[in-house]
Design a protein around this motif. Structure first.
Motif, short mmCIF file in Angstrom:
data_model
loop_
_atom_site.label_atom_id
_atom_site.label_comp_id
_atom_site.label_asym_id
_atom_site.label_seq_id
_atom_site.Cartn_x
_atom_site.Cartn_y
_atom_site.Cartn_z
N THR A 54 0.67 -1.64 0.40
CA THR A 54 0.06 0.19 0.18
C THR A 54 0.34 1.42 0.01
O THR A 54 0.10 2.38 -1.06
CB THR A 54 -0.97 -0.07 1.23
OG1 THR A 54 -0.51 -0.18 1.99
CG2 THR A 54 -1.63 -1.64 0.85
N LEU A 55 2.06 1.46 0.49
CA LEU A 55 3.24 2.28 0.20
C LEU A 55 2.98 2.69 -0.94
O LEU A 55 3.61 3.74 -0.82
CB LEU A 55 4.27 1.69 0.95
CG LEU A 55 3.99 1.88 2.75
CD1 LEU A 55 5.74 1.10 3.31
CD2 LEU A 55 3.50 2.45 3.82
N ILE B 5 8.42 4.01 -0.23
CA ILE B 5 9.30 2.89 -0.06
C ILE B 5 10.37 3.58 1.34
O ILE B 5 11.39 2.87 1.75
CB ILE B 5 9.88 1.44 0.39
CG1 ILE B 5 10.20 1.90 -1.08
CG2 ILE B 5 7.82 1.16 -0.09
CD1 ILE B 5 11.03 0.52 -1.52
N TRP B 6 11.04 5.01 1.30
CA TRP B 6 12.10 5.18 1.56
C TRP B 6 11.40 6.49 2.70
O TRP B 6 10.47 7.14 2.31
CB TRP B 6 13.54 5.88 0.34
CG TRP B 6 14.23 4.89 -0.06
CD1 TRP B 6 13.57 4.20 -0.88
CD2 TRP B 6 15.12 3.43 0.48
NE1 TRP B 6 13.78 2.56 -1.78
CE2 TRP B 6 14.96 2.83 -0.07
CE3 TRP B 6 15.58 3.61 1.67
CZ2 TRP B 6 15.16 1.43 -0.13
CZ3 TRP B 6 16.62 3.06 1.66
CH2 TRP B 6 16.28 1.92 1.18
N GLY B 7 13.07 7.47 3.27
CA GLY B 7 12.93 8.51 4.64
C GLY B 7 13.41 9.45 4.64
O GLY B 7 14.93 8.38 4.69
N VAL B 8 13.20 10.29 5.39
CA VAL B 8 14.54 11.04 5.32
C VAL B 8 14.64 11.68 6.79
O VAL B 8 13.62 12.36 7.50
CB VAL B 8 15.79 11.37 5.03
CG1 VAL B 8 17.12 12.52 5.88
CG2 VAL B 8 16.06 11.48 3.69
N ILE B 9 15.91 11.11 7.89
CA ILE B 9 15.18 11.40 9.36
C ILE B 9 15.66 12.64 8.94
O ILE B 9 16.60 13.39 8.94
CB ILE B 9 16.00 11.02 10.75
CG1 ILE B 9 15.28 9.05 10.90
CG2 ILE B 9 15.75 11.51 11.94
CD1 ILE B 9 14.31 9.09 10.50
N GLU C 273 6.00 0.20 6.87
CA GLU C 273 4.55 -0.23 6.71
C GLU C 273 4.40 1.89 7.49
O GLU C 273 4.93 1.52 8.53
CB GLU C 273 4.37 -0.82 7.78
CG GLU C 273 4.01 -1.59 8.62
CD GLU C 273 3.82 -3.04 9.51
OE1 GLU C 273 2.58 -2.96 9.21
OE2 GLU C 273 4.59 -3.75 10.37
N LYS C 274 3.10 1.45 7.61
CA LYS C 274 1.89 2.85 8.42
C LYS C 274 1.08 2.31 8.84
O LYS C 274 0.03 1.47 8.70
CB LYS C 274 1.75 4.04 7.50
CG LYS C 274 3.17 4.29 6.72
CD LYS C 274 2.10 5.71 5.18
CE LYS C 274 2.58 6.01 4.77
NZ LYS C 274 2.60 7.07 4.25
N ARG C 275 0.91 3.02 10.42
CA ARG C 275 0.33 2.45 11.35
C ARG C 275 -0.22 3.88 12.21
O ARG C 275 0.43 3.59 12.80
CB ARG C 275 0.61 0.95 12.41
CG ARG C 275 -0.75 0.70 12.98
CD ARG C 275 -0.66 -0.36 13.88
NE ARG C 275 -0.17 -1.99 13.41
CZ ARG C 275 0.95 -3.00 13.42
NH1 ARG C 275 0.85 -3.00 14.75
NH2 ARG C 275 1.39 -3.88 12.78
N GLY C 276 -1.71 3.96 11.48
CA GLY C 276 -2.05 5.68 12.01
C GLY C 276 -1.03 6.52 11.81
O GLY C 276 -0.41 6.74 11.06
N GLY C 277 -0.86 6.89 12.83
CA GLY C 277 0.27 7.98 12.52
C GLY C 277 1.76 7.77 12.77
O GLY C 277 3.14 8.19 12.37
N VAL D 191 9.59 9.29 1.26
CA VAL D 191 9.89 10.16 -0.32
C VAL D 191 10.37 8.65 -0.78
O VAL D 191 9.99 7.53 -0.31
CB VAL D 191 11.51 10.81 -0.09
CG1 VAL D 191 12.11 11.91 0.29
CG2 VAL D 191 12.19 9.95 0.59
N THR D 192 10.19 9.11 -2.12
CA THR D 192 10.37 7.60 -3.27
C THR D 192 12.00 7.78 -3.69
O THR D 192 12.81 8.78 -2.68
CB THR D 192 9.76 8.47 -4.52
OG1 THR D 192 10.33 9.12 -4.85
CG2 THR D 192 8.74 8.88 -4.36
N LYS D 193 12.64 6.30 -4.01
CA LYS D 193 14.25 6.24 -4.43
C LYS D 193 14.42 7.20 -5.15
O LYS D 193 15.50 7.54 -4.82
CB LYS D 193 13.95 4.79 -5.31
CG LYS D 193 15.45 4.65 -5.36
CD LYS D 193 15.39 2.95 -5.56
CE LYS D 193 17.46 2.58 -5.56
NZ LYS D 193 17.18 1.19 -5.70
N PRO D 194 13.74 7.41 -6.11
CA PRO D 194 14.28 8.70 -7.03
C PRO D 194 14.52 10.06 -6.29
O PRO D 194 15.75 11.12 -6.82
CB PRO D 194 13.52 9.01 -8.56
CG PRO D 194 13.07 7.93 -8.47
CD PRO D 194 12.95 7.43 -6.68
#
Length: 375
Positions: free
Chosen positions: A75-76, A80-84, A115-119, A140-143
């Motif tokens: 569902t993501l 499937i990526w992110g930055v702190i 995955e995400k669950r609520g917040g 973010v996306t991979k690109p």
């Protein structure tokens, strides 16, 4: 009943093969018996484990219902990526504020979103550690991640500081910052770097508190003396279970931070770090130990509990002394004649491992050789 026993055995075998450490690879699968079928339910981060389990289970049963969720969750889609984006992101064992603090992520750190669950977001950090975080992550996306990683950055070298809204010493802060934080550098104004956060905030950082990453990498001296000097600079910081930043550290968070500030990525926990590096001693003989070596403590296997438990780690500084996080970061000794003698840890010493000189071998990598950073 026999078949049910077989599928449980298959699940165990596959888990031990692909996901023996639940801290870095998820494999939570159960089998239930239907009228004419076996239902596999659960989740895993290992596609190889999933494929082998389905193949093995299919050979046992004519009718197989696959209800296994492969992470990252579909569902993501592409996100499937992110930055702190906070100085320190708090990572917990479960998606609730009262859950155990298991680790922390530093500003600028790339993470995989599972995955995400609520917040809450389930993430995996570059050391492969998995946990839950609320906020602190720009998804973010991979690109988009690749584009972010290619931008020039500064790394915070001061153990505690802040960014400012204007290039002035008396300007109000934009946020606090700790050693290891990385920010995109946009420009330079006098004694300040102009920086951009992963979430788009702009600010100024004193040049005396940071270095451009290219210059920082060139300046690193990976020696026992430099490791010990960095460790000394953290003296007195309180112990914090799950902490991996100058805001508070546990024992392995301390060793991890010291080596991170020398460009080295260590595993998260002491029981994982012990598998890296070159064995120097396991008999309590420190004649070959050098400053910067890691000392591990815990309980050896015996008849009742055959499995060894590694539960503490410190950094050797010479003369049978080591520095470690226990109550707060301080120096202890393994010499009974030393006023700093630590009888408790002396009695549970396990081994000494060397990291310096072993980079590229036995599970030790530089930060920017890590797959998360070199997308």
């Amino acid at each position: 009943m026999s078949q049910n026993s077989e599928i449980l055995s298959v699940i165990k075998i596959v888990k031990e093969k692909y996901a023996p450490d639940g801290r870095v690879e998820i494999f939570d699968i159960v089998a239930t018996q239907g009228k004419d079928t076996v239902i596999l339910k659960g989740e895993t981060t290992s596609k190889l484990a999933y494929e082998e389990l389905i193949l093995r289970a299919g050979s046992l049963y004519g009718h197989l219902e696959d209800s296994i969720r492969l992470l990252p969750d579909e569902t993501l889609r592409e996100e499937i990526w992110g930055v702190i984006y906070n100085s320190v992101g708090t990572i917990r064992a479960e998606p609730r504020y009262g859950a155990e603090l298991v680790s922390q992520g530093l500003l600028g750190m790339p993470v995989k979103v599972l995955e995400k669950r609520g917040g809450w977001i389930r993430i995996q950090t570059p050391d492969k550690y998995i946990g839950w975080i609320n906020g602190s992550v720009k998804i973010v996306t991979k690109p988009e991640l690749q584009q972010y990683l290619q931008k020039p950055k500064v790394i915070i070298t001061a153990f505690s500081t802040h960014s400012a809204g204007k290039p002035k010493n008396d300007s109000f802060p934009v946020s606090d910052l700790v050693a290891g934080n990385m920010l995109v550098v946009k420009g330079s104004k006098g004694k300040f770097y102009q920086v951009v956060y992963p979430d788009g905030r702009e600010a100024y950082v004193r040049k005396s508190d940071a270095k451009e990453i290219t210059d920082w990498l060139k300046s690193i001296e990976l020696t026992g003396e430099s490791i010990v000097n960095t460790a000394y600079r953290l003296m007195g910081i309180p112990y914090l279970w799950g902490g991996t930043s100058p805001k508070g550290m546990d024992c392995s968070g301390f060793t991890k931070t010291v080596y991170f500030m020398h460009g080295i990525m260590l595993a998260r926990d002491a029981s994982q770090q012990v598998h890296s590096g070159n064995l120097i001693d396991d008999q309590g003989d420190f004649s070959e130990a050098l400053p910067g070596d890691l000392l591990f403590f815990g309980s050896k296997g015996n008849g009742e509990n055959p499995k060894e438990r590694v539960i503490h780690v410190g950094i050797y500084i010479g003369n049978n002394r080591f520095i470690h996080a226990s109550d707060y970061i301080h120096i202890s000794s393994l010499d009974p004649a030393d006023p700093l003698y630590d009888e408790f840890n002396a009695n549970r010493y396990l081994r000494t491992k060397r990291i310096i000189g072993e980079v590229g071998f036995s599970g030790i990598e530089t930060i920017f050789e890590n797959e998360f950073y070199k997308q």
